[in-house]
Design an enzyme around this catalytic site. Structure first.
Site, PDB file in Angstrom:
ATOM      1  N   TRP A 121       0.826  -1.165  -0.048  1.00  0.00           N
ATOM      2  CA  TRP A 121       0.173  -0.060  -0.016  1.00  0.00           C
ATOM      3  C   TRP A 121       0.923   1.190  -0.049  1.00  0.00           C
ATOM      4  O   TRP A 121       1.822   1.344   0.490  1.00  0.00           O
ATOM      5  CB  TRP A 121      -0.941  -0.030   1.254  1.00  0.00           C
ATOM      6  CG  TRP A 121      -1.746   1.182   1.488  1.00  0.00           C
ATOM      7  CD1 TRP A 121      -2.716   1.640   0.469  1.00  0.00           C
ATOM      8  CD2 TRP A 121      -2.001   1.877   2.590  1.00  0.00           C
ATOM      9  NE1 TRP A 121      -3.272   2.694   0.907  1.00  0.00           N
ATOM     10  CE2 TRP A 121      -3.176   2.718   2.160  1.00  0.00           C
ATOM     11  CE3 TRP A 121      -1.470   1.747   3.676  1.00  0.00           C
ATOM     12  CZ2 TRP A 121      -3.376   3.746   3.114  1.00  0.00           C
ATOM     13  CZ3 TRP A 121      -1.894   2.627   4.911  1.00  0.00           C
ATOM     14  CH2 TRP A 121      -3.002   3.784   4.517  1.00  0.00           C
TER      15      TRP A 121
ATOM     16  N   ASP B 290      -1.562  -5.755   9.229  1.00  0.00           N
ATOM     17  CA  ASP B 290      -2.465  -4.683   8.721  1.00  0.00           C
ATOM     18  C   ASP B 290      -3.589  -5.535   8.243  1.00  0.00           C
ATOM     19  O   ASP B 290      -3.697  -6.351   7.235  1.00  0.00           O
ATOM     20  CB  ASP B 290      -1.855  -4.183   7.450  1.00  0.00           C
ATOM     21  CG  ASP B 290      -2.702  -2.911   7.031  1.00  0.00           C
ATOM     22  OD1 ASP B 290      -3.892  -3.085   7.420  1.00  0.00           O
ATOM     23  OD2 ASP B 290      -2.266  -2.230   6.174  1.00  0.00           O
TER      24      ASP B 290
ATOM     25  N   ALA C 209      -7.213  -5.120   7.108  1.00  0.00           N
ATOM     26  CA  ALA C 209      -8.240  -4.080   6.630  1.00  0.00           C
ATOM     27  C   ALA C 209      -9.292  -4.476   5.873  1.00  0.00           C
ATOM     28  O   ALA C 209     -10.220  -3.695   5.310  1.00  0.00           O
ATOM     29  CB  ALA C 209      -7.442  -2.878   6.158  1.00  0.00           C
TER      30      ALA C 209
ATOM     31  N   LYS D 227     -13.872  -0.700   5.364  1.00  0.00           N
ATOM     32  CA  LYS D 227     -14.375  -1.528   4.109  1.00  0.00           C
ATOM     33  C   LYS D 227     -15.393  -2.540   4.507  1.00  0.00           C
ATOM     34  O   LYS D 227     -16.304  -2.477   4.026  1.00  0.00           O
ATOM     35  CB  LYS D 227     -13.105  -2.419   3.567  1.00  0.00           C
ATOM     36  CG  LYS D 227     -12.615  -1.554   2.633  1.00  0.00           C
ATOM     37  CD  LYS D 227     -11.332  -0.591   3.230  1.00  0.00           C
ATOM     38  CE  LYS D 227     -10.540   0.001   1.992  1.00  0.00           C
ATOM     39  NZ  LYS D 227      -9.695   0.989   2.701  1.00  0.00           N
TER      40      LYS D 227
HETATM   41  C1  LMR Z   1      -6.843   2.145  -0.937  1.00  0.00           C
HETATM   42  O1  LMR Z   1      -5.769   1.619  -0.959  1.00  0.00           O
HETATM   43  O2  LMR Z   1      -7.396   2.453  -1.913  1.00  0.00           O
HETATM   44  C2  LMR Z   1      -7.452   2.474   0.339  1.00  0.00           C
HETATM   45  O3  LMR Z   1      -7.059   1.751   1.497  1.00  0.00           O
HETATM   46  C3  LMR Z   1      -7.804   3.964   0.722  1.00  0.00           C
HETATM   47  C4  LMR Z   1      -6.304   4.523   0.740  1.00  0.00           C
HETATM   48  O4  LMR Z   1      -6.604   5.270   2.020  1.00  0.00           O
HETATM   49  O5  LMR Z   1      -5.587   4.535   0.284  1.00  0.00           O
END
Ligand code: LMR
Length: 397
Positions: free
Chosen positions: A127, A208, A210, A243
């Site tokens: 991420w 993590d 999520a 989410k």
């Molecule tokens: C994403 O990866 O699209 C989501 O987790 C939103 C974000 O905060 O980046």
């Protein structure tokens, strides 16, 4: 003094939200930021959240401050969903946080408080906010290759050798499920292998977590990380409800810590509260209050779970539709969650946007939860047009 600041580029992911809205084309496709869309293309408020919110409006008697830990009843009610039978009892503590990002930030600061100069090992791709967030909290980030996006294969050898080479006391970031950005999760044998190394080398896992419920189901998505939790004395878990309860902008999450003893868990709790106090004083309440009301009510919980299961099924139907549309994408059915990350050639993401009205992250990450089953053919044709489909049918076979 402010003249000394350097201009900052806008966040690449979040900039997509605006760019998509400003695009006048009716047939545009939003595969950018990770939000779920239903069959009508909407990101709905869960029925159970709506019901809980109605109750809140009627029954909430005050909005007075709660404290830096936030809504601790919410934190407790979430525990069985996250930890199931692997809940370590009094050794586990946690606080409510502003979304998963707030949970990660608290976890990172807790690590730095306990061990100034600590390092965290991060598999790539990851991420895009992970590394900057960890660095901003004072962690040194060490990376290793996790997935080769050309072959769509997990690079288990690199992962294992990175963990073998880590120093005792280093932290390691692990995605609980639905890996963002690749969708490539560890299988149970691989989780066991990671758990063994992490425990033997004295590493601190930071999970993590999520996307619980959006990969293979609420319980199945939690099985892997619980193997690690069972194997180690200490672990941190950054949890997001954004989410799986669809409360994105309400910023609803929690950070949990498994400590060596119940007494150390108490001290961890005090440290988390102190860190929360200097960051945001206390987390926003609304999302957590709505989730709490759902989890206190068996019927609302059932309805939430069934809506979540439906979302999970729709995402997997999109994966199957893409695999049917082109067998070079067959690997998508073996991956999990909202995202996949194709190795798109230079310029292809821009061409997809300008020529086809298809929006995705610059890295080639696509949010499959934004796609309709009926649009699978359109997407595949556009990917073929910009030469962004994998070259071989043998990818991740
Ligand atoms: C994403 O990866 O699209 C989501 O987790 C939103 C974000 O905060 O980046």
């Amino acid at each position: 003094m402010l003249d000394h600041l350097q201009p900052q580029p806008p966040d690449g992911l979040l900039a997509l939200i605006r760019a998509f809205h400003e695009d006048p084309r009716a047939d545009k496709l939003d595969l950018g930021v990770g939000v779920y869309r239903d069959e009508s293309g909407n990101t709905p408020v869960f029925r159970a959240i709506k019901a809980a919110e109605r109750r809140l409006v009627e029954e909430q008697t005050t909005k007075a401050y709660l404290g830096p830990e936030g809504d601790m009843r919410f934190v407790e009610l979430l525990r069985p969903i996250v930890f199931g039978a692997c809940d370590p009892g009094a050794r586990l503590t946690g606080v409510h946080s502003p979304g998963g990002t707030g949970a990660l930030r608290l976890a990172a600061e807790l690590i730095v408080t306990a061990r100034p100069g600590a390092r965290i090992h991060l598999g790539l791709p990851s991420w895009p906010n992970h590394a900057p967030l960890f660095r901003a909290a004072g962690l040194e980030v060490v990376t290793y290759p996790y997935v080769d996006i050309v072959t769509q294969r997990l690079d288990l050898t690199s992962m294992m050798s990175a963990l073998e080479g880590a120093k005792a006391g280093d932290a390691v970031l692990l995605n609980g499920c639905c890996h963002n950005p690749t969708g490539v999760d560890l299988d149970l044998d691989q989780w066991d292998a990671v758990a063994e190394i992490v425990a033997r080398r004295g590493l601190l896992p930071l999970i993590d977590f999520a996307y619980q419920g959006l990969g293979r189901g609420l319980e199945a998505d939690a099985v892997g990380f619980r193997r690690v939790l069972d194997a180690v004395d200490e672990a941190l878990i950054a949890y997001s409800c954004d989410k799986n309860f669809g409360v994105y902008r309400d910023r609803t999450g929690a950070v949990y810590a498994k400590a060596r003893h119940a007494e150390s868990a108490e001290i961890v709790l005090g440290n988390l509260a102190a860190l929360a106090r200097v960051n945001w004083s206390m987390p926003p309440d609304h999302g957590a209050a709505a989730v709490r009301l759902i989890l206190e009510d068996a019927e609302l919980t059932r309805d939430w779970r069934s809506e979540l299961d439906g979302m999970c099924a729709r995402i997997n139907a999109v994966r199957a539709a893409l695999a049917r549309a082109d067998d070079r994408l067959a690997f998508l059915t073996r991956q999990s969650g909202m995202f996949c990350n194709l190795a798109v050639p230079k310029g292809a993401v821009e061409r997809l946007r300008s020529e086809h009205g298809i929006y995705m992250a610059g890295s080639g990450r696509m949010n499959l939860a934004g796609l309709q089953v009926g649009d699978a053919g359109t997407l595949v044709a556009a990917l073929a047009d910009v030469a962004a489909l994998p070259a071989s049918r043998a990818v991740a076979a």
